[in-house]
Design an enzyme around this catalytic site. Sequence first.
Site, PDB file in Angstrom:
ATOM      1  N   GLN A  34       0.721  -1.144   0.061  1.00 42.09           N
ATOM      2  CA  GLN A  34      -0.154   0.007  -0.036  1.00 42.09           C
ATOM      3  C   GLN A  34       1.026   1.098  -0.025  1.00 42.09           C
ATOM      4  O   GLN A  34       2.101   1.097  -0.043  1.00 42.09           O
ATOM      5  CB  GLN A  34      -0.748   0.075   1.259  1.00 42.09           C
ATOM      6  N   HIS A  56      -7.554   4.043  20.022  1.00 40.22           N
ATOM      7  CA  HIS A  56      -6.992   2.637  20.607  1.00 40.22           C
ATOM      8  C   HIS A  56      -7.604   2.362  22.081  1.00 40.22           C
ATOM      9  O   HIS A  56      -7.772   1.212  22.164  1.00 40.22           O
ATOM     10  CB  HIS A  56      -5.421   2.815  20.808  1.00 40.22           C
ATOM     11  N   ASP A  80       0.908   0.446  13.922  1.00 40.95           N
ATOM     12  CA  ASP A  80       1.363   1.448  14.695  1.00 40.95           C
ATOM     13  C   ASP A  80       1.689   1.268  15.997  1.00 40.95           C
ATOM     14  O   ASP A  80       2.412   2.126  16.770  1.00 40.95           O
ATOM     15  CB  ASP A  80       0.316   2.700  14.425  1.00 40.95           C
ATOM     16  N   GLU A 136       0.657  -8.454  11.492  1.00 41.99           N
ATOM     17  CA  GLU A 136       0.767  -7.159  10.534  1.00 41.99           C
ATOM     18  C   GLU A 136       0.989  -7.449   9.217  1.00 41.99           C
ATOM     19  O   GLU A 136       2.167  -8.094   9.110  1.00 41.99           O
ATOM     20  CB  GLU A 136       1.729  -5.939  11.053  1.00 41.99           C
ATOM     21  N   GLY A 162      -3.188 -11.598   8.100  1.00 35.37           N
ATOM     22  CA  GLY A 162      -4.287 -11.863   9.269  1.00 35.37           C
ATOM     23  C   GLY A 162      -5.335 -12.877   8.870  1.00 35.37           C
ATOM     24  O   GLY A 162      -5.524 -13.838   9.853  1.00 35.37           O
ATOM     25  N   ASP A 221      -7.814  -4.784  14.379  1.00 36.06           N
ATOM     26  CA  ASP A 221      -7.468  -3.092  14.276  1.00 36.06           C
ATOM     27  C   ASP A 221      -6.939  -3.018  12.612  1.00 36.06           C
ATOM     28  O   ASP A 221      -5.712  -2.663  12.728  1.00 36.06           O
ATOM     29  CB  ASP A 221      -6.114  -2.816  15.062  1.00 36.06           C
ATOM     30  N   PRO A 279      -5.750  -3.809   1.195  1.00 35.37           N
ATOM     31  CA  PRO A 279      -5.232  -4.999   2.163  1.00 35.37           C
ATOM     32  C   PRO A 279      -6.169  -5.410   3.265  1.00 35.37           C
ATOM     33  O   PRO A 279      -5.978  -6.442   3.763  1.00 35.37           O
ATOM     34  CB  PRO A 279      -3.931  -4.607   2.556  1.00 35.37           C
TER      35      PRO A 279
END
Length: 287
Positions: free
Chosen positions: A36, A67, A91, A111, A144, A162, A169
Site C-alpha cells: 500500500q 486505541h 502503529d 501485521e 491476518g 485493528d 489489504p
Amino acid sequence: MKNQRKEEASWIDEFQTNQRYGLLGKILIVKKSAVQKITIVETERYGNGLLLDDCWMTTEKQEKDYHECLVHPAMCGAESLERILIIGGGDGGSARECLRHTEVKHLDLIEIDQEVINLCQEYLPKIGGTAWSDPRLNLKIRDGIQWVENTKDNSYDVIIVDGSDPKGPAQSLFNRSFFENCKRILKKGGVFAAQTESPEAFYDAHMDTVKMIKTIFEYADPMYGSVPIYPSGWWSWTFAAKDQARYLHPSTTRASLISMDCKIWSPRWQQGAFNAIPAYVERALKQ
C-alpha cells in the site's frame, strides 16, 4: 515509487464520496510498499500522523481516542487475559494498550506490512512506546486472514481487529469467513473486538459489518465514540462473545489499574458509549 520528501505546508485531505476531511500540515515521507501507499505527515494540531492509501489512520495527539476505545472494553471484560491476538495495528497503539494489563502473558501481533511498522517506529515512536520491546509481544509479518485460518480452536482470550477501511489489504477483514474463524479461535469467556467504521460516513459498511458479527456470535454490540481525524469524526467499535455480553461489564480491578492513565476510556464512558447507539441504527439492526 521512490520516497518523496516535501517541506511546504499544504492541506492533506482524505476524500470520501464527494466529501473531504483534512488537516494543514507537511508531508514528511511518502512510500509505496509492496502492499500500500504509506504517508507520514507533520501537523500542528495533532502532531505526526499516518495515512494508508490516502486515508487517515492515526496521529500522535489523537490516537488514544481510538486505541483505548477498541482495546479496553475487551480487555476489561474477558475472563482471562493470558493470550491476546491483534490483527493489524502496525502503529503499535493497540499492542501498547493491551500490554498495560499485567495479566497478559503472550500477545501475537499480525501485521501484513513491515514498512508500516518501520515508519511508525521512526516517525510516531510514542504510539507504540515500550510495546515494541516488551518480551510478551510476538510480532509476525503475515496475512491476518491466513493466520486465523491456520490457528487451532480456542486459542485466544481476546481477539482485536485493528484494520484500516474495508478496501485494499484490509478488505478481507470484513467478510464472514474471517469473522467465523475469529469466533472459532476465541476461547469461551473471551471477547472479540473490531473497529466497524462510521455510522455516518460509511453507513453501509458499518451496518453490514455489525449485522454480520451479530449473526456469527451469540452476543455482539456496537459502541460509539468520537475520533475527530476520521471521516465525520463519528466512529464505532463492535464487541462480541460466545457465552455472555461480558464486554458490557468491565472488571473493576482491571479498570482501577488503568483508567486513571486513560485519556478517553473509563467504565462510565464505556457505559455511555454502548448506550449512545443512534436510533436509526438501532432500528436498522432489528430489521
